[in-house]
Design a protein around this motif. Structure first.
Motif, short mmCIF file in Angstrom:
data_model
loop_
_atom_site.label_atom_id
_atom_site.label_comp_id
_atom_site.label_asym_id
_atom_site.label_seq_id
_atom_site.Cartn_x
_atom_site.Cartn_y
_atom_site.Cartn_z
N MET A 22 17.01 -48.91 -39.95
CA MET A 22 16.50 -48.38 -41.21
C MET A 22 16.42 -49.44 -42.30
O MET A 22 15.49 -49.45 -43.12
CB MET A 22 17.41 -47.23 -41.70
CG MET A 22 17.24 -45.93 -40.97
SD MET A 22 15.72 -45.08 -41.47
CE MET A 22 15.58 -43.90 -40.12
N ALA A 59 10.60 -48.29 -40.88
CA ALA A 59 11.17 -47.23 -40.05
C ALA A 59 10.25 -46.03 -39.94
O ALA A 59 10.37 -45.23 -39.00
CB ALA A 59 12.52 -46.80 -40.62
N TRP A 77 17.23 -39.38 -37.77
CA TRP A 77 16.18 -40.32 -38.15
C TRP A 77 15.38 -39.82 -39.34
O TRP A 77 15.22 -40.55 -40.34
CB TRP A 77 15.28 -40.63 -36.96
CG TRP A 77 14.29 -41.73 -37.21
CD1 TRP A 77 13.07 -41.62 -37.82
CD2 TRP A 77 14.43 -43.12 -36.86
NE1 TRP A 77 12.43 -42.84 -37.87
CE2 TRP A 77 13.25 -43.78 -37.29
CE3 TRP A 77 15.43 -43.85 -36.24
CZ2 TRP A 77 13.04 -45.14 -37.10
CZ3 TRP A 77 15.21 -45.22 -36.04
CH2 TRP A 77 14.04 -45.85 -36.48
N GLY A 83 17.43 -40.18 -42.33
CA GLY A 83 17.47 -41.57 -42.79
C GLY A 83 16.22 -41.95 -43.57
O GLY A 83 16.31 -42.67 -44.58
N LEU A 84 15.07 -41.47 -43.13
CA LEU A 84 13.84 -41.75 -43.87
C LEU A 84 13.89 -41.17 -45.28
O LEU A 84 13.49 -41.82 -46.25
CB LEU A 84 12.63 -41.18 -43.11
CG LEU A 84 12.23 -41.89 -41.81
CD1 LEU A 84 11.04 -41.17 -41.17
CD2 LEU A 84 11.88 -43.35 -42.06
#
Length: 379
Positions: A42, A155, A308, A311-312
């Motif tokens: 990331m 990412a 994921w 995280g974005l």
């Protein structure tokens, strides 16, 4: 034999049906390892380099291998208990797809507008958004980027990178179901023979390479099929093949000795399988702490598929507030957000749909779909 030799050669196998094992907390730990590996991706430019990053990647790859070993082990146990192929397929579908659908919808409705700058209703009104949804759920494009991304985040080249493994999990489910359907699972030698065939194909692939379509997919399929089948074979042959420390030591030495050869992947996954299963059946103290660890709610699937996109969103938020997160801080934030999301999803999506799946699978129309007995044929 003396006490040390007895312990060295003891089987180490427990009874999965007793639910006295550490497999759930182990899956949670494996999901956490993968999460941390992705946290590096990331915040750091790809490819992530350095000794620490290589060690984390090594741990992450072995965590994935262990996931597939445990999956093959437990899925074959479930299949052996199923009354028909249809009942087995229903249970598997209700296990995988409801949460995948919900997480993909949340990703499309929340992460998509955040990355694109479009208003949520405008974003959802565009056919490209629903094409993304269809590509993920069908597993045609599980790691596709969200449409209209204007974030500039490296990412974001994938909206949900971990989903690439789900298609191989589904292949494993389907493969066992087909073997059951044609009656092959009546014979205990079928799965070891399939494992040897996959291992041989892995050796040939490592030795000669592959220049046809989807080379990375072929490589991943061989890798995960090896782990899945090893787990399945170790379940079927648990009375004949133990999990002794002596066997574990031999498998580790074989994995080390085969480094740099076409045999390494197979021996490495075999060693991972023996270690993971033996650790899962370790005898733990009979106290409240260990009982709670064993009985922890299984959030591994939710954490795995939601961390994921979480995280974005954190990276988008960091850009808005001028925060430059490091790998540790983003990993901690991803862990907190993922658990906070995975828990209600477990309670409101996973568990209800699993219960529904079991009820549907017990219906006369599903149980009536008779197939050859899945049990090994006795000599």
């Amino acid at each position: 034999m003396d006490r040390f030799t007895t312990r060295l050669l003891s089987s180490g196998h427990g009874r999965l049906e007793d639910q006295d094992n550490l497999f759930t907390p182990m899956r949670m730990a494996f999901a956490g390892i993968v999460l941390y590996a992705h946290a590096l991706m990331m915040v750091l430019p790809w490819p992530v380099l350095g000794a620490w990053a290589q060690m984390v990647d090594f741990a992450g790859q072995h965590a994935l291998n262990a996931f597939f070993v445990l999956s093959g082990y437990m899925i074959l146990a479930s299949l052996r208990a199923s009354r028909s192929v249809l009942a087995y397929a229903i249970n598997r579908c209700f296990r995988v797809f409801p949460l995948l659908i919900v997480v993909t919808l949340l990703t499309m409705m929340i992460v998509g507008p955040a990355l694109s700058g479009l208003a949520p209703l405008d974003y959802l009104a565009r056919p490209e958004s629903w094409a993304y949804f269809a590509g993920v759920i069908s597993q045609a494009h599980p790691t596709a980027a969200l449409p209209f991304d204007a974030s500039g985040l490296q990412a974001a080249q994938s909206a949900n990178a971990p989903l690439w493994t789900i298609r191989y999990e589904l292949m494993g489910y389907a493969g066992l179901g087909i073997l059951m359907l044609i009656g092959a699972l009546r014979f205990k030698w079928v799965l070891p023979l399939a494992l040897l065939a996959v291992m041989a194909a892995s050796v040939v692939h490592a030795n000669t390479g592959y220049a046809g379509p989807h080379p990375e997919g072929v490589s991943a399929a061989l890798r995960f099929a090896t782990g899945f089948l090893i787990g399945a074979v170790l379940w079927d042959w648990r009375e004949q093949v133990g999990l002794s420390w002596a066997l574990i030591a031999a498998s580790v030495l074989a994995a080390i000795a085969s480094i740099g050869t076409p045999f390494h992947q197979s021996f490495d996954i075999l060693a991972t399988a023996f270690i993971a299963l033996r650790l899962g059946y370790l005898k733990t103290p009979e106290n409240r702490v260990w009982q709670r660890i064993k009985g922890v709610e299984d959030l591994s699937y939710g954490i795995y598929i939601i961390h994921w996109p979480a995280g974005l969103m954190l990276m988008v938020l960091a850009g808005h507030i001028g925060w430059q997160p490091g790998s540790t801080s983003i990993a901690l934030a991803m862990t907190g957000v993922s658990i906070a999301l995975a828990w209600p999803l477990r309670v409101w999506v996973e568990r209800p749909f699993q219960t529904m799946g079991r009820k549907v699978a017990r219906g006369t129309w599903a149980v009536g779909a008779i197939s050859p007995p899945p049990f090994p044929k006795k000599a």
